[in-house]
Design an enzyme around this catalytic site. Structure first.
Site, PDB file in Angstrom:
ATOM      1  N   ARG A 269       0.843  -1.185   0.000  1.00 42.14           N
ATOM      2  CA  ARG A 269       0.000   0.000   0.000  1.00 42.14           C
ATOM      3  C   ARG A 269       0.882   1.239   0.000  1.00 42.14           C
ATOM      4  O   ARG A 269       2.083   1.166   0.247  1.00 42.14           O
ATOM      5  CB  ARG A 269      -0.905   0.001   1.234  1.00 42.14           C
ATOM      6  N   HIS A 270       0.272   2.379  -0.267  1.00 43.61           N
ATOM      7  CA  HIS A 270       0.946   3.663  -0.093  1.00 43.61           C
ATOM      8  C   HIS A 270       1.418   3.755   1.351  1.00 43.61           C
ATOM      9  O   HIS A 270       0.940   3.021   2.226  1.00 43.61           O
ATOM     10  CB  HIS A 270      -0.054   4.773  -0.379  1.00 43.61           C
ATOM     11  N   ASN A 276      -5.431   8.284   7.022  1.00 43.38           N
ATOM     12  CA  ASN A 276      -5.283   7.038   7.796  1.00 43.38           C
ATOM     13  C   ASN A 276      -5.169   7.386   9.269  1.00 43.38           C
ATOM     14  O   ASN A 276      -5.803   6.788  10.127  1.00 43.38           O
ATOM     15  CB  ASN A 276      -4.019   6.280   7.395  1.00 43.38           C
ATOM     16  N   ARG A 319      -1.330   9.717  -2.620  1.00 39.11           N
ATOM     17  CA  ARG A 319      -0.528   8.981  -1.657  1.00 39.11           C
ATOM     18  C   ARG A 319       0.312   7.848  -2.254  1.00 39.11           C
ATOM     19  O   ARG A 319       1.409   7.586  -1.758  1.00 39.11           O
ATOM     20  CB  ARG A 319      -1.390   8.459  -0.497  1.00 39.11           C
ATOM     21  N   GLU A 339      -8.319   3.610  -5.096  1.00 34.45           N
ATOM     22  CA  GLU A 339      -9.017   2.928  -4.019  1.00 34.45           C
ATOM     23  C   GLU A 339     -10.517   2.843  -4.300  1.00 34.45           C
ATOM     24  O   GLU A 339     -11.057   3.633  -5.084  1.00 34.45           O
ATOM     25  CB  GLU A 339      -8.746   3.640  -2.673  1.00 34.45           C
ATOM     26  N   HIS A 404      -3.780   0.363  -2.721  1.00 36.61           N
ATOM     27  CA  HIS A 404      -4.586   0.706  -1.554  1.00 36.61           C
ATOM     28  C   HIS A 404      -5.149  -0.555  -0.922  1.00 36.61           C
ATOM     29  O   HIS A 404      -5.087  -1.631  -1.506  1.00 36.61           O
ATOM     30  CB  HIS A 404      -5.734   1.630  -1.992  1.00 36.61           C
TER      31      HIS A 404
END
Lengths: 482, 462
Positions: A269-270, A276, A319, A339, A404
């Protein structure tokens, strides 16, 4: 009512169009009467066949038939076509508990022939049950099927039951490929548990010889009315004959894009994002400080792995791109890797979703795979969106995909053959790289945590998924955040 | 390795994140899907006359351009017609006609040179070299030209020995060719058949052994069988997939929008509203029209949006819902009127008029995104026969642009009014369009490109 090729049912024109109601889970509009949904309206999935399809492999041992069967089955299931493989060798192993030697396969071993024929029949019986009674759409009949006689039997069986037939023949004479094949998957077979390598290889070569004399390859002229693909030398050349419908066309396209060159796929993932940290979903925020740190560590990790000709892919969200920028290597942006669109819930915290959309929140927990956010997407939609990415991943060699949480779950489910039920709950934590290496019939996974702390964004399925539940019950499994 | 975090900025038109300072890292070519082509590709047709080479060339070119791969056809016959003003008869094509041979060779070289120009100066990515290319010698010339310039080569050979197909071919496209303008039908057919004979003498098909190192697809009898050899890359894989899905069976495609919706009535874009009373009337009229057309085995497709489904419901036949047919997502502008967009997002509104094809709504989509989304629909439309697609304005513009070979510039301004059915019938190398208005009044939702430039408008509104 089935919609699809070769069928267009006419019902009398109503005096006015039927009322529509929107299914609350999938947000699909369907006709209804007195507020209740009428007969099921066909949703465009991928397989528009009325008849189930029987895929039949053809080829000498060690030509990759089981590899192709398993991989194709995995792909079809992932895109939503219920598929199952039936390996006749497996039936034989259950029937003849102990494998002695290649003699079992000798063409003049009458006892052996009888058993093998019975096993094939048993497998076909199970095929019939799967396709007719269990809602299966595609069955892969994995056996050598090297004689015209055997293939005719199968074709007749299919005709009697209203199944379409598509043959997949693998032809290969390259001794290096066959040897590698034997090393990768035959030596580890239950048949050779008690043999040493040399014994096993020798026996297997003799086994192949047993089939060679009676092998009748699919013939351009004699078999011109059959539907098939002939794969020659692991994909250097293909012969495609009489593709009948959409699903066969998709199968051909898939088979023509896969390869067996060793390579690794890295999924991550980023880095941790500002959203987050706040416990919010979706949006298009940038990386937090820890996220930026991850990007740097990821760059170091990639360097150390010393991967030849690595391709790097990101989504079009800030991101993932910021993360890739930290690698200092060229990368490509795919909108398809964005995402999952949470629609009206974008940028909300789970607490806020519970507050403003408690019904939606409950429905999501009831069927997380099919649930579509209002004005958003479902995991099921995501899989459709990601199919071209998977197809290109199959074509490529070494690739790093920076994506994502929901997207990574979908991709991972494809590689690890996870069901629609498991998929939305696969663990894909931040700052962890999954290294996937194809091996034998599956995929080896290595999980590498890059030692930069991050919030946990994984929300398990709570115990109570009823609409009537209390807020606390819904929020019980929400991970901690700022 | 640099430890400085590059700042990102979002390109205001396409909403693509790019590094603040122009970085060599992001290999964006301005599309939502990576193109995966490094070297330009020469697609080389092979086959006797009347085997569908030009049909395939034009169709493939149309498809590649639509999905965003700049492609152009180079038809050597066209070069020959420009060089030799008047066509006399088949004798020109005799293998022993030295004078003609010289001219034909020169035309091929001239076309090759133009291919080079297209790639080097005009940013072309694929060139379709449409000629018979029936001798090994000719193919060698092409291969060494490509090798010298670093172009990939992919051959498409069409093999057909069905006399009926060839006769139909001659009727459809040869009789009306400039070569036969002053001939009567029988003369033309006789001459053309002799022309084919001239090529047969020297025809050497791609050989599965001698040419096993080349990349090619052989198409037998209009698609009943294919031989595919050494697909090198993504674009060749897509070309093969496309060629294996197209067919020449006559059929008709009907395109229309949903009936007028409640939101249409109040001038709002997007959303998921139901039909207005006039929209319901249209749905009924559409049902009657479809019945009157007596179309065998018609498939009906809709989007997932209420208004297309309500329209299909009135037809009384089975229909399939495709999410991919949903209207363009206007993101933050969903449910707004154009006046409200102008008031609340004047810069966005101006940017959209600057480049309507590439412009992406904030948190929404662009026409360019739509095309990517619709590609599987087009692929399935190619596989199918008679289909009615009930969709939306932007979606219909994209589909229409594919069938009528409209450029990215024209696409977003194609006229697709409510309550009008477009009936598309493939004919010769293109598509016949019939526009059928079902005579039910509706609002006009078409917004032309404004005459006033964006800069002036932004200045005005500030």
């Amino acid at each position: 009512m089935n919609s699809g090729e070769g069928c267009s049912e006419e019902i009398p024109l109503p005096s006015s169009p039927r009322e529509l109601t929107q299914n609350p889970l999938k947000k699909i509009w369907i006709p209804c009467k007195n507020g209740l949904p009428e007969k099921h309206i066909f949703q465009r999935k991928v397989c528009m066949t009325n008849c189930p399809t029987l895929i039949v492999t053809v080829g000498l041992p060690a030509r990759g038939k089981t590899y192709i069967s398993k991989k194709l089955t995995r792909y079809l299931n992932w895109i939503g076509v219920p598929t199952k493989e039936f390996n006749v060798g497996q039936y034989r192993r259950e029937c003849v508990k102990i494998y002695k030697s290649f003699e079992f396969f000798s063409p003049d071993n009458e006892e052996g022939l009888k058993i093998r024929k019975q096993c094939a029949s048993a497998a076909l019986n199970d095929v019939r049950q799967y396709l007719t009674d269990e809602g299966g759409q595609v069955a892969v009949f994995d056996a050598t099927n090297t004689t015209r006689e055997r293939r005719d039997t199968i074709t007749r069986f299919a005709e009697q039951n209203g199944f379409k037939v598509f043959f997949v023949e693998s032809v290969c004479e390259d001794p290096a490929v066959i040897n590698e094949n034997i090393v990768q998957v035959k030596l580890g077979s239950p048949d050779y548990t008690h043999c040493n390598t040399d014994e096993a290889v020798e026996d297997f070569m003799k086994r192949i010889k047993c089939y060679e004399n009676s092998y009748q390859t699919l013939d351009e002229v004699l078999d011109r009315d059959l539907s098939y693909i002939k794969i020659i030398d692991v994909g250097r050349r293909y012969l495609v004959n009489r593709v009948q419908d959409h699903i066969q066309s998709r199968i051909v396209y898939y088979l023509m894009n896969i390869h067996i060159t060793p390579r690794s796929i890295y999924l991550c993932r980023h880095g941790e994002s500002d959203m987050n940290v706040k416990g919010r979903i979706g949006g298009d925020s940038g990386l937090s400080l820890r996220g930026k740190d991850f990007a740097r560590r990821l760059g170091q990790f990639i360097q150390k792995q010393d991967i030849s000709d690595l391709k790097v892919w990101t989504s079009q969200m800030k991101r993932t791109i910021q993360t890739a920028e930290g690698l200092n290597v060229p990368y490509e942006q795919w909108k398809a890797l964005n995402e999952i669109d949470a629609g009206v819930c974008e940028e909300m915290m789970y607490e806020e979703i519970q507050d403003h959309h408690p019904l939606e929140f409950a429905l999501r927990d009831q069927d997380k795979y099919r649930y579509r956010y209002p004005k958003g997407e479902s995991y099921e939609d995501l899989v459709q969106r990601l199919e071209p990415v998977i197809m290109e991943l199959e074509r490529q060699e070494n690739v790093l995909v920076i994506c994502h949480q929901a997207v990574m779950r979908c991709l991972l489910a494809y590689f690890l053959d996870k069901s629609a039920e498991e998929l939305p709950y696969l663990k894909c934590p931040l700052h962890t790289v999954l290294k996937l290496t194809p091996v034998a019939y599956g995929c080896k996974v290595e999980s590498i945590f890059l030692n930069v702390d991050a919030v946990n964004t994984h929300r398990d399925r709570p115990e109570n998924v009823e609409v009537s539940r209390m807020a606390e019950e819904a929020l019980y499994t929400v991970p901690a955040h700022q | 390795m640099s430890h400085k975090q590059t700042k990102l900025t979002q390109n205001p038109l396409q909403k693509i994140w790019v590094p603040w300072m122009s970085s060599k890292l992001s290999r964006r070519r301005g599309s939502s899907v990576p193109q995966f082509t490094n070297s330009p590709t020469m697609i080389v047709m092979v086959g006797l006359p009347a085997r569908g080479k030009t049909y395939i060339s034009k169709k493939l070119t149309r498809y590649l351009n639509w999905i965003g791969v700049p492609t152009k056809v180079f038809n050597v016959g066209q070069y020959r017609r420009d060089a030799v003003r008047t066509y006399k008869n088949f004798e020109f094509f005799r293998p022993d006609n030295e004078e003609a041979m010289k001219i034909r060779k020169a035309c091929a070289r001239s076309a090759l040179s133009d291919v080079g120009t297209y790639f080097m100066l005009e940013h072309g990515q694929a060139a379709v070299f449409d000629a018979t290319n029936t001798t090994r010698e000719r193919r060698e010339i092409i291969l060494s030209y490509a090798k010298d310039n670093g172009y990939k080569v992919f051959f498409i050979e069409s093999i057909c020995d069905d006399p009926e197909i060839i006769a139909e071919n001659i009727k459809q496209v040869k009789l009306s060719s400039p070569d036969y303008i002053d001939c009567d039908k029988e003369e033309a057919v006789a001459d053309f058949l002799k022309r084919i004979e001239c090529y047969k003498v020297t025809y050497v098909p791609l050989d599965d052994d001698k040419d096993s190192h080349l990349s090619y697809i052989k198409i037998f009898n209009v698609g009943s069988r294919y031989l595919v050899n050494r697909v090198q890359d993504h674009i060749q894989s897509r070309i093969v997939y496309y060629l294996m899905n197209i067919h020449v069976t006559p059929r008709t495609i009907y395109l229309c929008r949903h009936g007028e919706s409640e939101l249409n009535l109040v001038g709002r874009i997007g959303g998921d509203s139901g039909l207005s009373p006039r929209g319901s009337q249209f749905a009924g009229a559409l049902g009657k029209y479809i019945k009157s057309q007596s179309i065998p085995d018609l498939k009906v497709w809709t989007s997932h949006m209420k208004r297309t489904i309500q329209t299909a419901e009135a037809l009384g036949v089975a229909y399939e819902q495709w999410k991919a047919l949903n209207e363009i997502d206007a993101g933050v502008c969903e449910d707004l009127t154009y006046e409200e967009i102008q008031a609340n997002y004047p810069e966005e509104f101006a940017l959209r008029d600057q480049d309507k094809y590439r412009y992406r709504y904030p948190k929404g989509e662009s026409y360019e995104d739509l095309v990517q989304r619709l590609e599987p629909v087009i692929m399935e439309l190619e596989r199918q026969e008679n289909v009615l697609v009930v969709c939306h304005q932007a979606v219909m513009r994209c589909l229409l642009a594919y069938f009528l070979d409209k450029s990215a510039e024209e696409l977003p301004y194609l006229k697709c009014p409510l309550h009008t059915v477009l009936k598309l019938t493939p004919v010769a190398y293109g598509c016949k369009v019939e526009s059928v208005s079902l005579n039910i009044e509706a609002v006009n939702t078409h917004r032309d490109r404004p005459a006033v430039s964006a800069c002036d408008r932004v200045a005005e509104s500030s």
